[in-house]
Design an enzyme around this catalytic site. Structure first.
Site, PDB file in Angstrom:
ATOM      1  N   ASN A   9      -1.906   4.621  11.727  1.00 25.50           N
ATOM      2  CA  ASN A   9      -3.185   4.087  11.240  1.00 25.50           C
ATOM      3  C   ASN A   9      -2.924   2.685  10.706  1.00 25.50           C
ATOM      4  O   ASN A   9      -2.319   2.529   9.643  1.00 25.50           O
ATOM      5  CB  ASN A   9      -3.707   5.024  10.128  1.00 25.50           C
ATOM      6  CG  ASN A   9      -4.942   4.478   9.439  1.00 25.50           C
ATOM      7  OD1 ASN A   9      -5.544   3.507   9.891  1.00 25.50           O
ATOM      8  ND2 ASN A   9      -5.318   5.099   8.332  1.00 25.50           N
ATOM      9  N   TRP A  10      -3.359   1.690  11.445  1.00 29.55           N
ATOM     10  CA  TRP A  10      -3.063   0.303  11.060  1.00 29.55           C
ATOM     11  C   TRP A  10      -4.007  -0.211   9.970  1.00 29.55           C
ATOM     12  O   TRP A  10      -3.842  -1.313   9.484  1.00 29.55           O
ATOM     13  CB  TRP A  10      -3.116  -0.606  12.292  1.00 29.55           C
ATOM     14  CG  TRP A  10      -1.975  -0.394  13.236  1.00 29.55           C
ATOM     15  CD1 TRP A  10      -0.891   0.430  13.044  1.00 29.55           C
ATOM     16  CD2 TRP A  10      -1.771  -1.023  14.512  1.00 29.55           C
ATOM     17  NE1 TRP A  10      -0.038   0.350  14.128  1.00 29.55           N
ATOM     18  CE2 TRP A  10      -0.557  -0.532  15.036  1.00 29.55           C
ATOM     19  CE3 TRP A  10      -2.499  -1.949  15.265  1.00 29.55           C
ATOM     20  CZ2 TRP A  10      -0.056  -0.943  16.274  1.00 29.55           C
ATOM     21  CZ3 TRP A  10      -2.011  -2.363  16.503  1.00 29.55           C
ATOM     22  CH2 TRP A  10      -0.797  -1.859  17.001  1.00 29.55           C
ATOM     23  N   LYS A  11      -4.997   0.563   9.622  1.00 37.21           N
ATOM     24  CA  LYS A  11      -5.960   0.168   8.580  1.00 37.21           C
ATOM     25  C   LYS A  11      -6.468  -1.264   8.843  1.00 37.21           C
ATOM     26  O   LYS A  11      -6.571  -1.652   9.994  1.00 37.21           O
ATOM     27  CB  LYS A  11      -5.310   0.320   7.202  1.00 37.21           C
ATOM     28  CG  LYS A  11      -4.735   1.734   7.002  1.00 37.21           C
ATOM     29  CD  LYS A  11      -4.329   2.036   5.596  1.00 37.21           C
ATOM     30  CE  LYS A  11      -3.813   3.477   5.534  1.00 37.21           C
ATOM     31  NZ  LYS A  11      -3.424   3.896   4.190  1.00 37.21           N
ATOM     32  N   HIS A  96     -11.115   9.622   6.336  1.00 40.75           N
ATOM     33  CA  HIS A  96      -9.909   9.153   5.642  1.00 40.75           C
ATOM     34  C   HIS A  96     -10.214   9.013   4.152  1.00 40.75           C
ATOM     35  O   HIS A  96     -11.321   8.633   3.771  1.00 40.75           O
ATOM     36  CB  HIS A  96      -9.446   7.816   6.234  1.00 40.75           C
ATOM     37  CG  HIS A  96      -8.091   7.421   5.719  1.00 40.75           C
ATOM     38  ND1 HIS A  96      -7.929   6.812   4.506  1.00 40.75           N
ATOM     39  CD2 HIS A  96      -6.851   7.577   6.237  1.00 40.75           C
ATOM     40  CE1 HIS A  96      -6.628   6.612   4.299  1.00 40.75           C
ATOM     41  NE2 HIS A  96      -5.956   7.064   5.343  1.00 40.75           N
ATOM     42  N   GLU A  98      -9.545   6.817   2.056  1.00 43.99           N
ATOM     43  CA  GLU A  98     -10.037   5.493   1.633  1.00 43.99           C
ATOM     44  C   GLU A  98     -11.539   5.369   1.892  1.00 43.99           C
ATOM     45  O   GLU A  98     -12.261   4.727   1.130  1.00 43.99           O
ATOM     46  CB  GLU A  98      -9.243   4.392   2.361  1.00 43.99           C
ATOM     47  CG  GLU A  98      -7.854   4.250   1.758  1.00 43.99           C
ATOM     48  CD  GLU A  98      -6.776   3.790   2.712  1.00 43.99           C
ATOM     49  OE1 GLU A  98      -7.089   3.211   3.766  1.00 43.99           O
ATOM     50  OE2 GLU A  98      -5.586   4.026   2.394  1.00 43.99           O
ATOM     51  N   GLU A 168      -3.686  14.807   3.953  1.00 49.25           N
ATOM     52  CA  GLU A 168      -3.130  13.609   3.326  1.00 49.25           C
ATOM     53  C   GLU A 168      -3.418  13.651   1.824  1.00 49.25           C
ATOM     54  O   GLU A 168      -4.501  13.251   1.394  1.00 49.25           O
ATOM     55  CB  GLU A 168      -3.767  12.352   3.914  1.00 49.25           C
ATOM     56  CG  GLU A 168      -3.561  12.197   5.394  1.00 49.25           C
ATOM     57  CD  GLU A 168      -3.712  10.740   5.817  1.00 49.25           C
ATOM     58  OE1 GLU A 168      -2.726  10.172   6.285  1.00 49.25           O
ATOM     59  OE2 GLU A 168      -4.795  10.179   5.638  1.00 49.25           O
ATOM     60  N   GLY A 174       0.325   5.483   0.552  1.00 45.06           N
ATOM     61  CA  GLY A 174       0.671   4.114   0.178  1.00 45.06           C
ATOM     62  C   GLY A 174       1.385   4.002  -1.162  1.00 45.06           C
ATOM     63  O   GLY A 174       1.509   2.915  -1.723  1.00 45.06           O
ATOM     64  N   SER A 214       2.884   8.323   2.998  1.00 46.86           N
ATOM     65  CA  SER A 214       4.237   7.756   2.863  1.00 46.86           C
ATOM     66  C   SER A 214       5.252   8.390   3.818  1.00 46.86           C
ATOM     67  O   SER A 214       6.409   8.607   3.456  1.00 46.86           O
ATOM     68  CB  SER A 214       4.723   7.850   1.415  1.00 46.86           C
ATOM     69  OG  SER A 214       3.860   7.110   0.569  1.00 46.86           O
ATOM     70  N   GLY A 235       0.648   5.400   7.872  1.00 52.33           N
ATOM     71  CA  GLY A 235      -0.004   4.130   7.551  1.00 52.33           C
ATOM     72  C   GLY A 235       1.007   2.991   7.580  1.00 52.33           C
ATOM     73  O   GLY A 235       1.372   2.488   8.639  1.00 52.33           O
ATOM     74  N   GLY A 236       1.497   2.619   6.408  1.00 54.82           N
ATOM     75  CA  GLY A 236       2.390   1.458   6.247  1.00 54.82           C
ATOM     76  C   GLY A 236       3.524   1.397   7.261  1.00 54.82           C
ATOM     77  O   GLY A 236       3.797   0.340   7.839  1.00 54.82           O
TER      78      GLY A 236
HETATM   79  P1  PGA Z   1       0.760   5.610   4.248  1.00 53.29           P
HETATM   80  O1  PGA Z   1      -0.746   5.887   4.702  1.00 53.29           O
HETATM   81  O2  PGA Z   1       1.650   6.150   5.329  1.00 53.29           O
HETATM   82  O3  PGA Z   1       0.858   4.130   4.094  1.00 53.29           O
HETATM   83  O4  PGA Z   1       0.979   6.350   2.946  1.00 53.29           O
HETATM   84  C1  PGA Z   1      -1.111   7.078   5.336  1.00 53.29           C
HETATM   85  C2  PGA Z   1      -2.582   7.066   5.660  1.00 53.29           C
HETATM   86  O5  PGA Z   1      -3.372   6.550   4.859  1.00 53.29           O
HETATM   87  O6  PGA Z   1      -3.002   7.567   6.721  1.00 53.29           O
END
Ligand code: PGA
Length: 253
Positions: A9-11, A96, A98, A168, A174, A214, A235-236
């Site tokens: 997920n590149w956000k 998600h 967020e 998640e 993150g 993470s 994500g990251g």
């Molecule tokens: P993260 O994000 O790997 O940076 O913790 C995961 C996500 O939000 O899907």
């Protein structure tokens, strides 16, 4: 028997050129990854360019969200699920944390988005997970159950075949703080039990449940060794091709 899915997920990162460059760098690094489905989710504006350049490869493209409405019309700023499909996506992330936290997304909106995704023949990756306060208050399972009950409302067993769930925990996203493989496994087994109650044992055994929060090259193997963890939403650590490829190739010796 459940084919794992490793999704990045590149956000809200990367211009089109960088998105395409990362996708092209990833392509040879995961070309032999026959053990899993590989998915990347660029920003909307880069989906078409990335999908075009990945045609014929084993990497699939996802949207990061879609409109709850199925019918095109006066919904400024929204992108319909079938428009994502038109741009080359075959998956879409919905619900998600967020979006739930910062854009007031509710379970009933998530439910409509899941239905829109299925109608557009996209595979929705439905995200659920509790906050730290909820976990500390002993509410983690109740929260996740509520999100699943609401998010998957009125779906049929055949709809469920098209769905992926991503657990998640919000406190792990993150933050560098991953759930332990045991903590994750416990919740994944719980999710599978709830799904079995709603859709039957057989359907629940076919459902892929991804872990997110993470995930890194260092912890993926331990997570994937758990019986109910069927992949990861990253994500990251998905932003850089080499790092993400190490996660995809978690089974490499
Ligand atoms: P993260 O994000 O790997 O940076 O913790 C995961 C996500 O939000 O899907």
């Amino acid at each position: 028997m459940r084919r794992p899915v490793i999704a990045g997920n590149w956000k809200m990162h990367k211009f089109i050129a960088d998105s395409v460059a990362t996708a092209l760098a990833l392509k040879p690094l995961v070309a032999n990854a026959n053990h899993c489905e590989v998915v990347i989710a660029p920003v909307f504006t880069a989906i078409k360019s990335v999908a075009d350049r990945l045609e014929g490869s084993n990497i699939r493209v996802a949207g990061q969200d879609c409109a709850p409405e199925q019918k095109h019309g006066a919904h400024t700023g929204e992108v319909a699920a079938d428009m994502l499909r038109d741009a080359g996506a075959s998956y879409v992330i919905v619900g998600h944390s967020e979006r739930r936290q910062f854009y007031a997304e509710t379970d009933s909106m998530v439910n409509r988005k899941v239905q829109a995704a299925i109608a557009a023949e996209l595979t929705p990756i439905v995200c659920v997970g509790e906050t730290l306060a909820q976990r500390d208050a002993g509410l983690a399972e109740r929260v996740v159950k509520g999100q699943i009950d609401g998010g998957l409302r009125e779906l049929t067993v055949s709809d469920l075949e098209r769905i992926i769930i991503a657990y998640e925990p919000v406190w792990a996203i993150g933050t560098g703080r991953t759930a332990t493989p045991e903590q994750a496994q416990q919740m994944h087994a719980f999710v599978r039990r709830i799904v079995a109650e709603k859709f039957g044992e057989e359907a629940s055994q076919r459902l892929r449940i991804l872990y997110g929060g993470s995930v890194k090259p260092e912890n993926i193997a331990g997570l994937m060794a758990q019986p109910d963890i069927d992949g990861a939403l990253v994500g990251g650590a998905s932003l850089e091709a080499e790092t993400f490829a190490k996660i995809v190739n978690y089974n490499a010796t």
